[in-house]
Design a protein around this motif. Structure first.
Motif, PDB file in Angstrom:
ATOM      1  N   ILE A  46       1.877   5.126   0.462  1.00 51.16           N
ATOM      2  CA  ILE A  46       1.802   6.354   1.351  1.00 51.16           C
ATOM      3  C   ILE A  46       2.464   7.521   0.608  1.00 51.16           C
ATOM      4  O   ILE A  46       3.933   7.247   0.479  1.00 51.16           O
ATOM      5  CB  ILE A  46       2.249   6.260   2.739  1.00 51.16           C
ATOM      6  N   CYS A  47       1.948   8.709   0.348  1.00 54.74           N
ATOM      7  CA  CYS A  47       2.686   9.814  -0.447  1.00 54.74           C
ATOM      8  C   CYS A  47       2.892  10.845   0.621  1.00 54.74           C
ATOM      9  O   CYS A  47       2.066  11.125   1.411  1.00 54.74           O
ATOM     10  CB  CYS A  47       1.997  10.174  -1.544  1.00 54.74           C
ATOM     11  N   GLU A  48       3.718  11.760   0.059  1.00 47.69           N
ATOM     12  CA  GLU A  48       4.044  13.138   0.794  1.00 47.69           C
ATOM     13  C   GLU A  48       4.913  12.903   1.907  1.00 47.69           C
ATOM     14  O   GLU A  48       4.392  12.344   3.009  1.00 47.69           O
ATOM     15  CB  GLU A  48       2.554  13.911   1.203  1.00 47.69           C
ATOM     16  N   TYR A  92       3.423   8.355   9.342  1.00 46.46           N
ATOM     17  CA  TYR A  92       2.976   7.052   9.235  1.00 46.46           C
ATOM     18  C   TYR A  92       3.965   5.802   9.857  1.00 46.46           C
ATOM     19  O   TYR A  92       3.761   5.284  10.634  1.00 46.46           O
ATOM     20  CB  TYR A  92       2.568   6.516   7.907  1.00 46.46           C
ATOM     21  N   ARG A 125      -4.917  12.245   5.953  1.00 44.30           N
ATOM     22  CA  ARG A 125      -3.998  13.299   5.900  1.00 44.30           C
ATOM     23  C   ARG A 125      -3.579  13.899   4.345  1.00 44.30           C
ATOM     24  O   ARG A 125      -3.505  14.912   4.219  1.00 44.30           O
ATOM     25  CB  ARG A 125      -2.826  13.148   6.911  1.00 44.30           C
ATOM     26  N   PHE A 126      -3.270  12.783   3.696  1.00 42.47           N
ATOM     27  CA  PHE A 126      -3.015  13.030   2.245  1.00 42.47           C
ATOM     28  C   PHE A 126      -3.899  14.003   1.479  1.00 42.47           C
ATOM     29  O   PHE A 126      -3.553  14.887   0.828  1.00 42.47           O
ATOM     30  CB  PHE A 126      -2.671  11.822   1.748  1.00 42.47           C
ATOM     31  N   ASN A 148      -7.397   3.631  12.031  1.00 40.04           N
ATOM     32  CA  ASN A 148      -6.368   2.747  11.478  1.00 40.04           C
ATOM     33  C   ASN A 148      -5.296   3.801  10.811  1.00 40.04           C
ATOM     34  O   ASN A 148      -5.646   4.623  10.134  1.00 40.04           O
ATOM     35  CB  ASN A 148      -7.318   1.838  10.341  1.00 40.04           C
ATOM     36  N   THR A 149      -4.269   3.236  10.903  1.00 40.28           N
ATOM     37  CA  THR A 149      -2.943   3.961  10.693  1.00 40.28           C
ATOM     38  C   THR A 149      -2.683   4.222   9.263  1.00 40.28           C
ATOM     39  O   THR A 149      -2.649   5.559   8.751  1.00 40.28           O
ATOM     40  CB  THR A 149      -1.527   3.131  10.861  1.00 40.28           C
ATOM     41  N   TYR A 150      -3.154   3.283   8.456  1.00 36.49           N
ATOM     42  CA  TYR A 150      -3.172   3.668   6.992  1.00 36.49           C
ATOM     43  C   TYR A 150      -4.304   4.513   6.634  1.00 36.49           C
ATOM     44  O   TYR A 150      -3.845   5.477   5.733  1.00 36.49           O
ATOM     45  CB  TYR A 150      -3.022   2.302   5.994  1.00 36.49           C
ATOM     46  N   ARG A 199      -5.449   6.838   8.392  1.00 40.29           N
ATOM     47  CA  ARG A 199      -5.063   8.195   8.997  1.00 40.29           C
ATOM     48  C   ARG A 199      -4.217   8.729   8.072  1.00 40.29           C
ATOM     49  O   ARG A 199      -4.487   9.905   7.581  1.00 40.29           O
ATOM     50  CB  ARG A 199      -4.679   7.877  10.336  1.00 40.29           C
ATOM     51  N   ALA A 200      -3.107   7.862   7.213  1.00 45.98           N
ATOM     52  CA  ALA A 200      -2.160   8.639   6.319  1.00 45.98           C
ATOM     53  C   ALA A 200      -3.090   9.167   5.355  1.00 45.98           C
ATOM     54  O   ALA A 200      -2.801  10.120   4.838  1.00 45.98           O
ATOM     55  CB  ALA A 200      -1.162   7.635   6.079  1.00 45.98           C
ATOM     56  N   ARG A 258       0.844  -1.174  -0.235  1.00 45.49           N
ATOM     57  CA  ARG A 258      -0.106   0.085  -0.139  1.00 45.49           C
ATOM     58  C   ARG A 258       0.768   1.072   0.057  1.00 45.49           C
ATOM     59  O   ARG A 258       1.709   1.140   0.762  1.00 45.49           O
ATOM     60  CB  ARG A 258      -0.993   0.154   1.333  1.00 45.49           C
ATOM     61  N   GLU A 306       4.022   6.013  13.615  1.00 46.84           N
ATOM     62  CA  GLU A 306       2.838   5.491  14.062  1.00 46.84           C
ATOM     63  C   GLU A 306       2.682   3.902  13.796  1.00 46.84           C
ATOM     64  O   GLU A 306       2.190   3.315  14.761  1.00 46.84           O
ATOM     65  CB  GLU A 306       1.473   6.228  13.407  1.00 46.84           C
ATOM     66  N   VAL A 307       3.305   3.452  12.900  1.00 48.69           N
ATOM     67  CA  VAL A 307       3.321   2.101  12.643  1.00 48.69           C
ATOM     68  C   VAL A 307       4.516   1.281  13.823  1.00 48.69           C
ATOM     69  O   VAL A 307       4.343   0.429  14.329  1.00 48.69           O
ATOM     70  CB  VAL A 307       3.809   1.664  11.155  1.00 48.69           C
ATOM     71  N   ILE A 328       3.897  13.211   5.912  1.00 46.83           N
ATOM     72  CA  ILE A 328       2.701  12.198   6.060  1.00 46.83           C
ATOM     73  C   ILE A 328       3.416  10.906   6.263  1.00 46.83           C
ATOM     74  O   ILE A 328       2.916  10.033   6.984  1.00 46.83           O
ATOM     75  CB  ILE A 328       1.801  12.328   4.799  1.00 46.83           C
TER      76      ILE A 328
END
Lengths: 218, 219
Positions: free
Chosen positions: A64-66, A73, B96-97, B88-90, B92-93, A62, A76-77, A69
């Protein structure tokens, strides 16, 4: 189940460096996949269809961008090792404020300095003011995060690899105006996690000289 | 958790509205303090010396600046009700995006629509609609960006609706015609008390924009 962590990267990008720095601080193993930014491949376009930019973190498939951010992430993980953000909500809001300040100021001002157009003098002055403001925020702490590297350190450190480039292209000294900030840079660079993740400023300068045109320098 | 809450704000600011909505969602009592942005007061300059901008949230005498930062702070401190960010962390990201996407694009493009004419305005209109369509895509068939529940991205975006009428008048186009799903989402949000009482009248915003145009000598 082992985590699969991939970073879509470009070595000279301060934004990508933030992600690598955060992963390095946390001791997370990852696969780095450098991207050709002049000829963007399907993986990048699929992973970041909105902005089509690096860095992208791909965690177990999956995206995640920026960069900031992504760093949040990661924090937090992998929450139990080397926390980057404070646990107190107010302290956290302050760290986020300063990271946002860096985001709004440093890249654009730095670029205006190395692109060296008519507004270079003004950009230099504003960049120094910005760095002085950050120096004041650092105060007497060893790091912005306090006793250890934190979110604001991660947000700013990559731009310090471009300081030499700003200085050479703008003919000025950041050390002279912001000695405490340079002391902070040197303190950070002594950490293995930082020196592993960040390129040498002279390599960034060589890159700048080689790619001046692509970077918008006339 | 308890303690005085003050919001330094300016009535048409879509950024201030975000914080108003978050406070209303959490049913937090606060003092609203209207600021004169052309004659900035001591308190504003003291509480936000770096940017000197509104909104500023002051909680127990300590300032939190930047609207999305304030919304996250409110969500974290008053974490026993109406959660705005997903657990959920994902997810949440992802939230924010999209809030960051709204921040990066809409204000500047919207400003160009009312400030410019000709080719520059046309380009801004097109890019603005493209951004709204991307947001429509992200919303999909959900009631809210937060899914079943009103959330962070909804808070970040819905205040811009107050400015749509001004953009439409200045740019001579219809946002509803291009993005009907988004307008349907706005109407759903407006049924929530927290949103209805935090958003301002769009005709008043248009009048304000006309005043700004006069002030800046824009046709």
């Amino acid at each position: 189940m082992a985590d699969e962590v991939v970073v879509l990267d470009f070595w000279a990008s301060p934004f990508a460096m933030r992600v690598k720095l955060a992963l390095s601080e946390k001791g997370i193993t990852y696969e780095c996949k450098p991207q050709d930014l002049l000829n963007k491949g399907p993986l990048l376009l699929q992973a970041n269809p909105v902005h089509k930019k690096i860095p992208v973190l791909i965690h177990n498939g999956r995206s995640i961008c920026e960069s900031l951010i992504i760093v949040r992430y990661i924090d937090e993980v992998w929450t139990h090792v080397s926390p980057l953000l404070p646990s107190d909500p107010y302290q956290r809001s302050q760290a986020l404020f300063w990271a946002d300040y860096i985001e709004k100021q440093v890249y654009d001002l730095g670029k205006r300095v190395y692109v060296a157009q008519e507004d270079q003098a003004e950009a230099k002055e504003k960049l120094i003011q910005c760095l002085k403001t950050l120096e004041t925020e650092l105060g007497d702490k060893p790091y912005f995060g306090g006793d250890g590297i934190g979110f604001v350190d991660v947000a700013l450190l990559p731009f310090t690899t471009w300081f030499y480039t700003y200085e050479r292209s703008g003919n000025f000294s950041i050390q002279e105006s912001c000695p405490k900030l340079i002391a902070w840079v040197e303190r950070c660079r002594q950490k293995q996690s930082v020196s592993d993740a960040l390129p040498h400023p002279h390599k960034i300068y060589d890159f700048y000289l080689l790619f001046k045109e692509a970077l918008g320098v006339k | 958790m308890e303690g005085a809450v003050v919001l330094l704000d300016f009535w048409p600011s879509m950024f201030g509205m975000r914080t108003r909505i978050a406070l209303a969602e959490k049913e937090i009592k606060y003092e609203y303090s209207e600021q004169d942005l052309w004659n900035k007061g001591e308190l504003l300059l003291q509480m936000n010396p770096v940017h000197k901008k509104i909104p500023v949230l002051i909680h127990n005498g300590k300032p939190v600046c930047e609207s999305l930062n304030q919304v996250q702070y409110i969500d974290e401190v008053w974490n026993d009700r109406a959660p705005l960010l997903p657990a959920n962390t994902y997810k949440r990201a992802n939230a924010r995006f999209w809030a960051d996407f709204v921040d990066k694009k809409l204000y500047d493009l919207g400003s160009k629509i009312w400030k410019t004419k000709g080719e520059e305005q046309e380009a801004a209109k097109k890019e603005f609609i493209d951004c709204l369509k991307l947001l429509e895509g992200e919303l999909g068939d959900s009631l809210y960006f937060g899914g079943k529940d009103f959330g962070y991205v909804d808070v970040a975006l819905v205040p811009f609706y107050c400015w749509f009428y001004a953009y439409e008048q200045c740019g001579n186009f219809s946002i509803e015609a291009e993005c009907p799903k988004l307008i349907a989402w706005v109407k759903r949000c407006m049924q929530k008390e927290s949103v209805a009482k935090s958003l301002v009248d769009r005709e008043k915003v248009y009048e304000f924009v006309l005043q700004l145009k006069k002030l800046y000598g824009i046709e």
